[in-house]
Design a protein around this motif. Structure first.
Motif, PDB file in Angstrom:
ATOM      1  N   ASP A 199       0.820  -1.205   0.000  1.00 48.24           N
ATOM      2  CA  ASP A 199       0.000   0.000   0.000  1.00 48.24           C
ATOM      3  C   ASP A 199       0.855   1.257   0.000  1.00 48.24           C
ATOM      4  OD1 ASP A 199      -0.896  -0.083   3.573  1.00 48.24           O
ATOM      5  OD2 ASP A 199       1.034  -0.087   2.531  1.00 48.24           O
ATOM      6  N   ILE A 200       2.115   1.107  -0.352  1.00 47.96           N
ATOM      7  CA  ILE A 200       3.017   2.261  -0.409  1.00 47.96           C
ATOM      8  C   ILE A 200       2.688   3.075  -1.663  1.00 47.96           C
ATOM      9  CG2 ILE A 200       5.407   3.006  -0.550  1.00 47.96           C
ATOM     10  CD1 ILE A 200       4.632   1.694   2.111  1.00 47.96           C
ATOM     11  N   ALA A 201       2.568   4.378  -1.501  1.00 41.64           N
ATOM     12  CA  ALA A 201       2.248   5.257  -2.627  1.00 41.64           C
ATOM     13  C   ALA A 201       3.349   5.218  -3.681  1.00 41.64           C
ATOM     14  CB  ALA A 201       2.040   6.682  -2.125  1.00 41.64           C
ATOM     15  N   ASP A 202       2.955   5.423  -4.914  1.00 41.54           N
ATOM     16  CA  ASP A 202       3.890   5.326  -6.030  1.00 41.54           C
ATOM     17  C   ASP A 202       5.104   6.235  -5.870  1.00 41.54           C
ATOM     18  OD1 ASP A 202       1.391   4.839  -8.680  1.00 41.54           O
ATOM     19  OD2 ASP A 202       2.254   3.481  -7.195  1.00 41.54           O
ATOM     20  N   ASP A 203       4.912   7.385  -5.234  1.00 42.25           N
ATOM     21  CA  ASP A 203       6.013   8.345  -5.086  1.00 42.25           C
ATOM     22  C   ASP A 203       7.168   7.778  -4.276  1.00 42.25           C
ATOM     23  OD1 ASP A 203       4.075  11.451  -4.839  1.00 42.25           O
ATOM     24  OD2 ASP A 203       4.609  10.158  -6.522  1.00 42.25           O
ATOM     25  N   TYR A 204       6.895   6.731  -3.500  1.00 39.22           N
ATOM     26  CA  TYR A 204       7.908   6.206  -2.588  1.00 39.22           C
ATOM     27  C   TYR A 204       8.532   4.915  -3.093  1.00 39.22           C
ATOM     28  CZ  TYR A 204       6.030   9.771   0.449  1.00 39.22           C
ATOM     29  OH  TYR A 204       5.627  10.968   0.970  1.00 39.22           O
ATOM     30  N   TRP A 205       8.271   4.572  -4.330  1.00 38.86           N
ATOM     31  CA  TRP A 205       8.926   3.406  -4.916  1.00 38.86           C
ATOM     32  C   TRP A 205      10.249   3.836  -5.542  1.00 38.86           C
ATOM     33  CZ3 TRP A 205       6.614  -1.663  -5.780  1.00 38.86           C
ATOM     34  CH2 TRP A 205       5.418  -1.843  -5.067  1.00 38.86           C
ATOM     35  N   GLY A 206      11.194   2.904  -5.579  1.00 43.17           N
ATOM     36  CA  GLY A 206      12.494   3.189  -6.169  1.00 43.17           C
ATOM     37  C   GLY A 206      12.455   3.149  -7.681  1.00 43.17           C
ATOM     38  N   GLN A 207      13.647   3.220  -8.266  1.00 47.79           N
ATOM     39  CA  GLN A 207      13.761   3.236  -9.721  1.00 47.79           C
ATOM     40  C   GLN A 207      13.592   1.847 -10.329  1.00 47.79           C
ATOM     41  OE1 GLN A 207      14.206   6.071 -11.679  1.00 47.79           O
ATOM     42  NE2 GLN A 207      13.669   6.993  -9.720  1.00 47.79           N
ATOM     43  N   GLY A 208      13.780   0.840  -9.532  1.00 46.09           N
ATOM     44  CA  GLY A 208      13.684  -0.521 -10.042  1.00 46.09           C
ATOM     45  C   GLY A 208      14.933  -0.917 -10.816  1.00 46.09           C
ATOM     46  N   THR A 209      14.931  -2.156 -11.269  1.00 45.12           N
ATOM     47  CA  THR A 209      16.030  -2.656 -12.083  1.00 45.12           C
ATOM     48  C   THR A 209      15.440  -3.389 -13.294  1.00 45.12           C
ATOM     49  OG1 THR A 209      18.099  -3.935 -12.027  1.00 45.12           O
ATOM     50  CG2 THR A 209      16.275  -4.808 -10.723  1.00 45.12           C
ATOM     51  N   GLN A 210      15.970  -3.068 -14.465  1.00 42.24           N
ATOM     52  CA  GLN A 210      15.417  -3.599 -15.710  1.00 42.24           C
ATOM     53  C   GLN A 210      15.926  -5.017 -15.955  1.00 42.24           C
ATOM     54  OE1 GLN A 210      13.291  -2.128 -18.252  1.00 42.24           O
ATOM     55  NE2 GLN A 210      13.323  -4.267 -18.947  1.00 42.24           N
ATOM     56  N   VAL A 211      15.010  -5.915 -16.208  1.00 45.80           N
ATOM     57  CA  VAL A 211      15.339  -7.284 -16.624  1.00 45.80           C
ATOM     58  C   VAL A 211      14.807  -7.484 -18.038  1.00 45.80           C
ATOM     59  CG1 VAL A 211      14.876  -9.733 -16.225  1.00 45.80           C
ATOM     60  CG2 VAL A 211      15.339  -8.209 -14.279  1.00 45.80           C
ATOM     61  N   THR A 212      15.698  -7.845 -18.941  1.00 46.89           N
ATOM     62  CA  THR A 212      15.305  -8.092 -20.326  1.00 46.89           C
ATOM     63  C   THR A 212      15.742  -9.499 -20.709  1.00 46.89           C
ATOM     64  OG1 THR A 212      15.556  -5.749 -20.872  1.00 46.89           O
ATOM     65  CG2 THR A 212      15.478  -7.311 -22.710  1.00 46.89           C
ATOM     66  N   VAL A 213      14.782 -10.296 -21.126  1.00 45.22           N
ATOM     67  CA  VAL A 213      15.061 -11.678 -21.531  1.00 45.22           C
ATOM     68  C   VAL A 213      14.820 -11.771 -23.032  1.00 45.22           C
ATOM     69  CG1 VAL A 213      14.591 -14.108 -21.148  1.00 45.22           C
ATOM     70  CG2 VAL A 213      14.286 -12.457 -19.279  1.00 45.22           C
ATOM     71  N   SER A 214      15.906 -11.936 -23.762  1.00 43.86           N
ATOM     72  CA  SER A 214      15.798 -11.927 -25.215  1.00 43.86           C
ATOM     73  C   SER A 214      16.992 -12.640 -25.827  1.00 43.86           C
ATOM     74  CB  SER A 214      15.741 -10.486 -25.730  1.00 43.86           C
ATOM     75  OG  SER A 214      15.774 -10.451 -27.139  1.00 43.86           O
ATOM     76  N   SER A 215      16.758 -13.269 -26.960  1.00 41.51           N
ATOM     77  CA  SER A 215      17.856 -13.903 -27.676  1.00 41.51           C
ATOM     78  C   SER A 215      18.408 -12.957 -28.730  1.00 41.51           C
ATOM     79  CB  SER A 215      17.378 -15.207 -28.315  1.00 41.51           C
ATOM     80  OG  SER A 215      16.253 -14.969 -29.136  1.00 41.51           O
TER      81      SER A 215
END
Length: 124
Positions: free
Chosen positions: A108-124
């Motif tokens: 229930d944490i507001a969007d403003d308090y989320w971090g940047q995240g880390t991108q995961v890309t799965v591709s050949s």
């Protein structure tokens, strides 16, 4: 400053593995259940996995069950997500956040308090 910082993402081929890390600063993770969430382009954010604060309870979404493993090292103030047998549909930005593991994973944490995240890309 109280924050969670995600890392460990990258580009990987189908069938490959990655380990994501979620490091807390400004507070102690010991007392919190932590969830991993992901958001793919054009889709809603979804809960992937969750680990309780103390009794070792874990939850996995059906889409990742048997492939992902969540763990925590309270001494390092860190929660991990080991991702094996990755599929193209796992491609997303992955976030960690304090969560409720009961009946799934939600926060229930507001969007403003989320971090940047880390991108995961799965591709050949």
């Amino acid at each position: 400053q109280v924050q969670l910082v995600e890392s460990g993402g990258g580009l990987v081929q189908p069938g490959g593995s990655l380990r994501l890390s979620c490091v807390a600063s400004g507070f102690t993770l010991d007392y919190y259940a932590i969830g991993w969430f992901r958001q793919a382009p054009g889709k809603e954010r979804e809960g992937v996995s969750c680990i309780s604060s103390s009794d070792g309870y874990t939850y996995y979404a059906d889409s990742v069950k048997g492939r992902f493993t969540i763990s925590r090292d309270n001494a390092k103030n860190t929660v991990y997500l080991q991702m094996n047998s990755l599929k193209p549909e796992d491609t997303a930005v992955y976030y960690c956040q304090t969560a409720d593991c009961g009946g799934g994973v939600a926060s229930d944490i507001a969007d403003d308090y989320w971090g940047q995240g880390t991108q995961v890309t799965v591709s050949s």
